[in-house]
Design a protein around this motif. Structure first.
Motif, mmCIF file in Angstrom:
data_model
loop_
_atom_site.group_PDB
_atom_site.id
_atom_site.type_symbol
_atom_site.label_atom_id
_atom_site.label_comp_id
_atom_site.label_asym_id
_atom_site.label_seq_id
_atom_site.Cartn_x
_atom_site.Cartn_y
_atom_site.Cartn_z
ATOM 1 N N ARG A 124 51.977 77.584 58.968
ATOM 2 C CA ARG A 124 52.097 79.020 58.879
ATOM 3 C C ARG A 124 53.321 79.557 59.615
ATOM 4 N N GLY A 125 53.717 80.750 59.170
ATOM 5 C CA GLY A 125 54.676 81.512 59.941
ATOM 6 C C GLY A 125 53.919 82.410 60.912
ATOM 7 N N LEU A 126 54.633 83.273 61.631
ATOM 8 C CA LEU A 126 54.000 84.161 62.585
ATOM 9 C C LEU A 126 53.216 85.248 61.868
ATOM 10 N N PRO A 127 52.122 85.747 62.479
ATOM 11 C CA PRO A 127 51.393 86.852 61.864
ATOM 12 C C PRO A 127 52.296 88.074 61.765
ATOM 13 N N TRP A 143 43.071 82.691 78.267
ATOM 14 C CA TRP A 143 44.323 82.035 77.867
ATOM 15 C C TRP A 143 44.035 80.731 77.124
ATOM 16 N N ALA A 144 42.982 80.029 77.575
ATOM 17 C CA ALA A 144 42.613 78.779 76.897
ATOM 18 C C ALA A 144 42.157 79.053 75.470
ATOM 19 N N ALA A 161 45.894 79.513 68.703
ATOM 20 C CA ALA A 161 47.264 79.327 68.220
ATOM 21 C C ALA A 161 47.423 77.963 67.563
ATOM 22 N N VAL A 162 46.855 76.925 68.200
ATOM 23 C CA VAL A 162 46.936 75.576 67.630
ATOM 24 C C VAL A 162 46.259 75.535 66.271
ATOM 25 N N GLY A 174 46.840 75.333 60.181
ATOM 26 C CA GLY A 174 46.394 75.662 58.835
ATOM 27 C C GLY A 174 45.126 76.488 58.782
ATOM 28 N N PHE A 175 44.266 76.444 59.832
ATOM 29 C CA PHE A 175 43.052 77.255 59.834
ATOM 30 C C PHE A 175 43.374 78.617 60.434
ATOM 31 N N ASN A 176 42.915 79.664 59.787
ATOM 32 C CA ASN A 176 43.174 81.013 60.261
ATOM 33 C C ASN A 176 41.986 81.522 61.071
ATOM 34 N N PRO A 177 42.055 81.476 62.410
ATOM 35 C CA PRO A 177 40.930 81.947 63.217
ATOM 36 C C PRO A 177 40.697 83.437 63.068
ATOM 37 N N LEU A 178 41.718 84.167 62.609
ATOM 38 C CA LEU A 178 41.559 85.604 62.415
ATOM 39 C C LEU A 178 40.546 85.913 61.332
#
Length: 295
Positions: A24-27, A49-50, A56-57, A62-66
């Protein structure tokens, strides 16, 4: 184009449902503004932060946590899944046709055809040649010997370039398979070495790349000729669809549309006239030896 009774290729890697497929690119800024109220509290603790680090990882893998909170996805607009699946089935049949044709044709030249993989994806994914996105259009990666295709490109081909039709879509894939043939012949490697020896001379490199692309157009024509003889696939109007597609994505036409003027020394794929001529040459002859654009 008559493909109803033809088989589908199994050499397909379908990443369409993998939320972008990786790389992915940046959101977007809009997305960042939407999720900032969720991020801000996490910045206050080490645990937060963790969580952000893991997110981010996951995102760039490839997985979108959003998507867990209903934000983001692989496409900015909804996908018509029925239409998308119909196009996927069709393009798999076209791929199978290229496998059958090239397996026979290349034997005459002492080459055993190695079937490439076609990767179907939405939005973005990773390839052996780096990040891939829908904006790049279909492409062949010689590193992993895969063709990368976002089916949304066909909608753009129809709307933006006025080149609709199933045979126009088949031409696009056949062109990329043409690059696979070039890779097997060693042509792509020779071209890459020549470009490196010129030390960044863009004019010479561009001119050589045009020859590569025009040969792939000619190979697409050879495939169409042989596939029609073998499977009787062409219907009235099909050839015109392919010619319209070849013409619509010529460098001169695209440059005129985007900048208002044409710079031949910056061409990388050839003019509309060149692309049409070389596709016609392959289509009329059905002969691989007629596709030597390097002479």
């Amino acid at each position: 184009m008559r493909m109803d009774d033809e088989r589908e290729s199994r050499n397909v890697e379908d990443r369409r449902n993998s939320s972008g497929g990786g790389g992915r690119g940046l959101p977007s800024m809009g997305t960042m503004m939407m999720i900032w109220p969720l991020i801000r509290p996490l910045l206050r603790t080490k645990f937060g932060w963790a969580i952000l680090g893991l997110g981010a990882v996951a995102y760039f893998s490839g997985f979108n946590p959003l998507s867990l909170v209903g934000v983001g996805g692989s496409h900015s607009s909804p996908v018509n899944k029925a239409h998308d699946e119909k196009e996927a089935v069709f393009i798999k049949k076209v791929l199978a046709s290229t496998e059958d044709v090239w397996s026979q044709v290349l034997l005459k030249y002492g080459i055993r055809y190695k079937k490439p993989i076609m990767v179907l994806y939405r939005g973005s994914t990773r390839s052996g040649c780096g990040h891939a996105s829908a904006q790049m259009g279909p492409f062949y990666c010689p590193v992993d010997q895969k063709v990368y295709l976002d089916l949304g490109f066909f909608d753009e081909l129809a709307r933006r370039h006025n080149a609709p039709g199933d045979f126009a879509q088949a031409y696009v894939l056949a062109h990329e398979i043409g690059h696979h043939i070039q890779n097997m012949q060693g042509t792509l490697d020779k071209v890459q070495r020549a470009k490196q020896s010129w030390g960044g001379n863009s004019v010479k490199s561009n001119a050589l790349q045009v020859r590569v692309e025009l040969q792939a157009d000619c190979y697409a024509g050879v495939w169409a000729n042989r596939a029609h003889k073998q499977f009787n696939i062409l219907e009235p109007g099909d050839v015109e669809e392919a010619l319209r597609a070849a013409s619509s994505i010529g460098d001169d036409k695209l440059q005129k549309e985007t900048t208002g003027y044409v710079r031949p020394d910056s061409f990388t794929h050839g003019s509309s006239q060149q692309r049409v001529e070389w596709f016609r040459r392959g289509l009329s002859s059905g002969d691989l030896s007629q596709c030597n654009t390097f002479q």
